[in-house]
Design a protein around this motif. Structure first.
Motif, short mmCIF file in Angstrom:
data_model
loop_
_atom_site.label_atom_id
_atom_site.label_comp_id
_atom_site.label_asym_id
_atom_site.label_seq_id
_atom_site.Cartn_x
_atom_site.Cartn_y
_atom_site.Cartn_z
N GLN A 150 8.51 -16.93 -39.83
CA GLN A 150 7.17 -18.05 -40.13
C GLN A 150 6.11 -17.38 -40.45
N ALA A 151 5.40 -18.04 -41.58
CA ALA A 151 4.20 -17.59 -42.22
C ALA A 151 2.94 -17.37 -41.04
N SER A 152 2.43 -16.09 -41.30
CA SER A 152 1.26 -16.06 -40.28
C SER A 152 -0.01 -16.93 -40.33
N TYR A 153 -0.65 -17.03 -39.26
CA TYR A 153 -1.64 -18.14 -39.19
C TYR A 153 -2.92 -17.66 -38.60
N ASP A 154 -4.00 -18.66 -38.88
CA ASP A 154 -5.31 -18.34 -38.01
C ASP A 154 -5.94 -17.14 -38.40
N GLY A 155 -5.71 -16.75 -39.52
CA GLY A 155 -6.85 -15.58 -40.35
C GLY A 155 -7.89 -16.34 -40.77
N PHE A 156 -9.00 -16.49 -40.48
CA PHE A 156 -10.15 -17.19 -40.90
C PHE A 156 -11.07 -16.25 -41.39
N ALA A 157 -11.94 -16.43 -42.49
CA ALA A 157 -13.26 -15.85 -42.83
C ALA A 157 -14.24 -15.99 -41.84
N GLU A 158 -15.11 -15.03 -42.14
CA GLU A 158 -16.39 -15.11 -41.29
C GLU A 158 -17.25 -16.38 -41.52
N GLU A 159 -17.80 -17.12 -40.68
CA GLU A 159 -18.21 -18.65 -40.92
C GLU A 159 -19.36 -18.44 -42.11
N SER A 160 -19.39 -19.27 -42.95
CA SER A 160 -20.13 -19.58 -44.22
C SER A 160 -21.35 -19.80 -43.75
N ASP A 161 -22.57 -19.48 -44.91
CA ASP A 161 -23.71 -19.95 -44.62
C ASP A 161 -23.85 -21.58 -44.35
N GLU A 162 -23.03 -22.20 -45.11
CA GLU A 162 -23.17 -23.73 -45.22
C GLU A 162 -22.95 -24.18 -43.71
N SER A 163 -21.67 -23.52 -43.34
CA SER A 163 -21.14 -24.02 -41.85
C SER A 163 -22.51 -23.76 -40.67
N LEU A 164 -22.73 -22.40 -40.81
CA LEU A 164 -23.55 -22.14 -39.93
C LEU A 164 -25.04 -23.02 -40.02
N ARG A 165 -25.46 -23.20 -41.12
CA ARG A 165 -26.62 -24.10 -41.46
C ARG A 165 -26.47 -25.42 -40.68
N GLU A 166 -25.28 -25.97 -41.00
CA GLU A 166 -24.76 -27.27 -40.51
C GLU A 166 -24.64 -27.27 -38.99
N ARG A 167 -24.27 -26.09 -38.26
CA ARG A 167 -24.37 -26.13 -36.90
C ARG A 167 -25.70 -26.08 -36.25
#
Length: 366
Positions: free
Chosen positions: A159-176
């Motif tokens: 099966q393909a590997s999964y749940d490799g995510f990049a560091e949170e983006s500025d946009e996402s951090l600002r939204e939170r």
């Protein structure tokens, strides 16, 4: 009082306006030249003041400055990149130790996260060495060993590997950050649960269903950072963080930790985490491509455009807009025109359920 930036010309004019008209102030005169020289120096001070003013405007901050700003003011931390996970099927007779390396043909490396004795055949859990999306590789691609492990005949990830995510983006951090300011979390309210869920690396958004299964019950439906259904591993991670269930005691029909306040949730609240169910959005259309583009190139571009639209509305809108899918197509590079657009076989908006997230299914272009 808001800061008003002034150019050299504005500063010079302000100074001239404060000099009596009894003096000659035309260009080339000493009374004109002295304020002009002073304006150059003052403008440098205004440049520095502008920089300072920008540092207290969260919309103008990026990178480490934004990270520091939101942490100092609201205690919100930027989510770090996560390591992709995979399961390897191994054939042979060997002992796999924690840290043993495996890799793809392209050189993406994974390491074992457990000790496993392989007798004939078995499986081992691995994680990418480097966090981020590069660790998300396709099925049957992890087939090599940088250092040969004695007794291993063959290996692969079915099966393909999964749940490799990049560091949170500025946009996402600002939204939170804005969510914390505009929708204060307190005493286990809805925004508290939403904030807890979105603090977990890999979680892209969350919905809170209050009293979903009786008194003191809360359900959190999550999607991952790619705005896709979350993996069972991510669901378990969020469950453990907010309201760990612990061990199940069959004789007493209860979980040892669930509802005890062992996580972020308050005592007495039973919180259940689940993933949103993917709602496939299948698109068909007749497309006229622009000169210089093949149909296959246009199809790929359209898929990327629709994917971007669906990602944008995930957990924000309860329907897929027929008009906006059409807009995504017509604004796609290489598309001159289109007709006969259907979404899931119909020419109307598609409703999205409360616990669903719209995901790209098939795109058929003729």
């Amino acid at each position: 009082m808001s800061f008003e930036y002034k150019t050299k010309e504005q500063l010079r004019q302000d100074m001239l306006d404060n000099i009596s008209n009894d003096y000659e102030k035309s260009k080339g005169n000493l009374t004109y030249d002295i304020p002009a020289a002073a304006a150059i120096v003052l403008n440098k001070i205004y440049d520095e003041l502008q920089k300072l003013n920008d540092k207290v405007d969260v919309d103008k901050l990026n990178g480490t400055e934004l990270t520091k700003y939101v942490r100092q003011r609201k205690g919100i931390k930027r989510k770090e990149a996560t390591k992709a996970k995979a399961v390897l099927d191994i054939v042979g007779n060997a002992t796999i130790n924690i840290g043993d390396l495996f890799e793809t043909q392209a050189g993406t490396q994974f390491y074992a996260t457990e000790i496993v004795i392989i007798e004939g055949a078995g499986t081992v859990n691995v994680e990418a060495v480097i966090p981020g999306t590069n660790g998300n590789v396709g099925a049957n691609t992890i087939t090599l060993m940088p250092v040969t492990l004695q007794g291993v005949v063959s290996l692969t990830n079915t099966q393909a590997s999964y749940d490799g995510f990049a560091e949170e983006s500025d946009e996402s951090l600002r939204e939170r950050y804005y969510e914390a300011i505009q929708r204060p979390a307190t005493s286990g309210n809805i925004y508290h649960y939403m904030g807890w869920a979105k603090e977990v690396a890999g979680v892209g958004d969350a919905k809170i269903l209050s009293l979903w299964n009786g008194d003191n019950t809360v359900k959190i439906v999550i999607i991952n950072s790619d705005k896709q259904p979350a993996s069972s591993t991510l669901v378990d991670t969020v469950q453990e963080y907010i309201d760990p269930k612990g061990e199940y005691i069959e004789a007493e029909d209860r979980w040892t930790l669930w509802g005890t306040g062992s996580g972020q949730a308050p005592i007495g609240a039973y919180c259940t985490i689940s993933s949103a169910t993917g709602l496939n959005i299948n698109v068909t259309a007749d497309v006229q491509e622009e000169e210089g583009y093949t149909l296959e190139e246009v199809k790929t571009n359209i898929e990327n455009s629709i994917y971007g639209y669906l990602k944008e509305i995930a957990f924000k809108q309860n329907y897929v807009s027929y008009a906006l899918i059409g807009s995504a197509i017509i604004n796609t590079e290489g598309v001159a025109d289109y007709q006969n657009l259907l979404i899931n076989g119909v020419a109307t908006n598609i409703s999205i359920g409360v616990e669903q997230v719209a995901i790209l299914g098939t795109v058929t272009i003729t």
